[in-house]
Design an enzyme around this catalytic site. Structure first.
Site, short mmCIF file in Angstrom:
data_model
loop_
_atom_site.label_atom_id
_atom_site.label_comp_id
_atom_site.label_asym_id
_atom_site.label_seq_id
_atom_site.Cartn_x
_atom_site.Cartn_y
_atom_site.Cartn_z
N LYS A 247 -10.70 5.92 5.82
CA LYS A 247 -9.48 6.50 5.25
C LYS A 247 -9.81 7.71 4.39
O LYS A 247 -10.72 7.66 3.55
CB LYS A 247 -8.76 5.42 4.42
CG LYS A 247 -7.40 5.79 3.89
CD LYS A 247 -6.77 4.58 3.20
CE LYS A 247 -5.37 4.84 2.71
NZ LYS A 247 -4.76 3.64 2.10
N CYS B 44 -2.93 4.37 6.97
CA CYS B 44 -1.83 4.42 6.00
C CYS B 44 -1.59 5.82 5.42
O CYS B 44 -1.00 6.67 6.07
CB CYS B 44 -2.07 3.40 4.90
SG CYS B 44 -0.53 2.86 4.08
N GLU C 282 -3.68 -2.40 8.06
CA GLU C 282 -4.74 -1.97 7.15
C GLU C 282 -5.30 -3.19 6.40
O GLU C 282 -4.56 -4.05 5.94
CB GLU C 282 -4.14 -0.97 6.16
CG GLU C 282 -5.07 -0.49 5.06
CD GLU C 282 -4.36 0.43 4.07
OE1 GLU C 282 -5.06 1.09 3.29
OE2 GLU C 282 -3.11 0.49 4.09
#
Length: 569
Positions: free
Chosen positions: A135, A175, A54
């Site tokens: 995300k 994540c 990330e």
């Protein structure tokens, strides 16, 4: 949700490489080189899908750099440059983590007029960005502050992204997305046959086990393999432990990269959901703490350009542990120690300090501070008439030492590593502008009981390999003392450290109330004393140097309590 049916499976295996790199925040050109070099090497070894951690392009966390339009624009250019540099590799697909303006955002960040940035994972192939995923789950707890900078893909009206990679339908996640059901379920709903997760998940003890267990359960429940590319290295107070891994469709870990090392993890995804790869060993709890501390010191000094470290070596356990960590991180030639005995320093202290410096082969100097101490007392005598000596004179000694260490730092460019532990930082058993003076607090998040445990662990590691123990036994076994007055010990002012540390963990890390801690069997007087000290010393901790985060909750980004507060529960 049911497993993917055999009819939906890809026809052939896919070779994947997880690029476990150590980026430097803001070094876009350097990070791009790391990524391109690692991707080319992986491609030469047969990988056709390469995955970065990330925010690998800019480093993580970039914090308020993300509020600067020039930084965001430079990141965009760097993405294009990476795509162009890899355009000559047929069939290479790179999944790259980077910041990206949300649709319609321009480059003004989170103004009142436009949306902000996305924490993105982009698929690059053939010299182009083919798709970008945003995300969806933005953490805003512990060390994370992502809602200050990003909006989620959900807020931006962007859905799941499932890309085609040589016949495989690959769902992209970043994540925190993988810790929640919805993003992965949405990817599976779009036909994902494998999940790729980009991560920058700061280390704390036991974190790797949590990751692998949860990712394994997610893969098992969805019936698809999952690969997890994780960052490695130190960034200010946080450390990333690497240990990138992959789980098969049954949820079993089948590939794992080493912890705390730059590495590329090659693996193969099979059409039936199997994963083939190498499994690095998982370090013990003490080994991973040691590796985290060594990584934190090495990267803080290395990434910030310090030529070496200076440590005030007292003959006590804390400075001894910091010295052992520093030598493991930097090498003996980049570490020097200074012993500064006062009138209250025991002979065994300077003897043990000299012994340890000799064992580790570092430069060691001794500067007696009695003349300076007497000069201070003489200067202050007219103002202190009628007042007995107390902690004022104790603190003067510590501040003399801090001044001498900082003078050496100024003259040589080396950074002073402070030696205060978490138990001391919690209770204020430290001197502002004295032993707190320095640039990096190595063991700031280690409770005193853990300091002793790690010292014994490091000695045992040396003995097991036939080496001399770095820390003299007497340093570990003698009662701890600041040696700022005659016959002083830490327990003159504090509860026994096993009691103190247990209260600290319950109050600070578990958020238990005073009554809950007392109900667990602790003496109320001890609990009241420790929690009171924690509260009244917040002002000191605000002025302490940053240090390496090891636990679930450290003093620093994790701990944001007001200095002025009358809440006492």
């Amino acid at each position: 949700m049911n497993a993917v049916s055999s009819a939906a499976r890809p026809a052939q295996a896919l070779n994947v490489a997880l690029l476990q790199i150590n980026p430097v925040v803001g070094d876009l050109a350097g990070n791009a080189r790391l990524i391109v070099d690692a991707a080319r090497q992986a491609y030469a070894q047969g990988a056709r899908l390469a995955v970065t951690p990330e925010m690998a392009l800019c480093g993580y966390p970039p914090e308020d750099l993300l509020l600067r339009p020039a930084f965001v624009a430079a990141c965009g250019q760097a993405v294009a440059d990476i795509a162009a540099q890899l355009a000559d590799l047929p069939d290479l697909h790179l999944v790259l983590g980077h910041p990206q303006p949300a649709p319609g955002a321009g480059l003004r960040g989170r103004s009142h007029a436009v949306p902000g940035l996305l924490n993105a994972a982009s698929l690059i192939a053939g010299g182009q960005v083919l798709a970008s995923y945003a995300k969806r789950e933005l953490p805003n707890y512990q060390v994370f502050d992502e809602r200050r900078y990003f909006i989620s893909g959900r807020e931006a009206g962007l859905g799941p992204v499932v890309v085609d990679v040589l016949g495989w339908r690959v769902g992209l996640l970043v994540c925190e997305d993988a810790w929640f059901d919805e993003p992965a379920n949405a990817a599976l709903g779009q036909g994902a046959q494998a999940l790729v997760v980009l991560n920058a998940s700061p280390f704390h003890t036991g974190k790797w086990g949590e990751r692998e267990a949860l990712m394994g359960e997610r893969a098992r429940r969805l019936g698809v393999p999952l690969v997890y590319a994780h960052m490695v290295g130190g960034q200010d107070e946080v450390v990333f432990d690497g240990a990138s891994f992959a789980v098969d469709a049954q949820g079993a870990v089948q590939a794992r990269a080493p912890s705390f090392e730059t590495a590329t993890l090659p693996l193969t995804l099979q059409p039936d959901g199997r994963v083939q790869g190498a499994l690095a060993e998982v370090p013990s709890a003490d080994a991973e703490i040691w590796q985290a501390l060594v990584t934190g010191v090495r990267d803080y000094l290395g990434k910030n350009g310090f030529p070496g470290a200076i440590i005030g070596l007292s003959g006590g356990i804390d400075s001894a542990l910091v010295l052992a960590i520093a030598v493991d991180a930097l090498g003996a030639d980049k570490v020097r120690t200074v012993m500064m005995p006062s009138p209250y320093t025991a002979d065994i202290s300077w003897i043990d300090a000299r012994d340890m410096a000799d064992r580790l082969g570092v430069r060691h100097d001794e500067i007696a501070i009695a003349p300076e101490f007497e000069a201070f007392k003489t200067s202050l005598a007219p103002l202190f008439v009628g007042r007995a000596e107390d902690t004022t004179e104790e603190n003067i000694q510590a501040r003399i030492r801090g001044t001498l260490l900082m003078a050496l730092s100024n003259k040589t460019g080396a950074i002073v590593l402070t030696t205060g532990n978490k138990s001391e930082m919690a209770t204020g058993y430290c001197t502002l502008y004295g032993d707190m003076a320095g640039g990096f607090a190595v063991i700031k998040d280690l409770a005193k009981t853990v300091v002793y445990r790690l010292a014994r662990w490091r000695n045992a590691q040396a003995a097991a390999t036939g080496q001399a123990e770095p820390i003299p036994e007497r340093i570990i076994t003698r009662p701890p003392s600041a040696e700022l007055r005659p016959d002083q010990t830490d327990q003159d002012s504090l509860p026994e450290y096993d009691v103190l540390d247990a209260i600290l963990e319950r109050y600070m890390e578990q958020d238990q109330s005073i009554d809950e801690i007392v109900a667990a069997g602790f003496d109320r007087a001890d609990v009241d004393k420790v929690t009171r000290l924690i509260k009244i010393n917040e002002y000191k901790r605000r002025q302490a140097p940053v240090g390496i985060r090891i636990t679930y909750r450290a003093f620093g980004r994790d701990w944001r309590y007001p200095i002025t507060s009358r809440f006492r529960a």
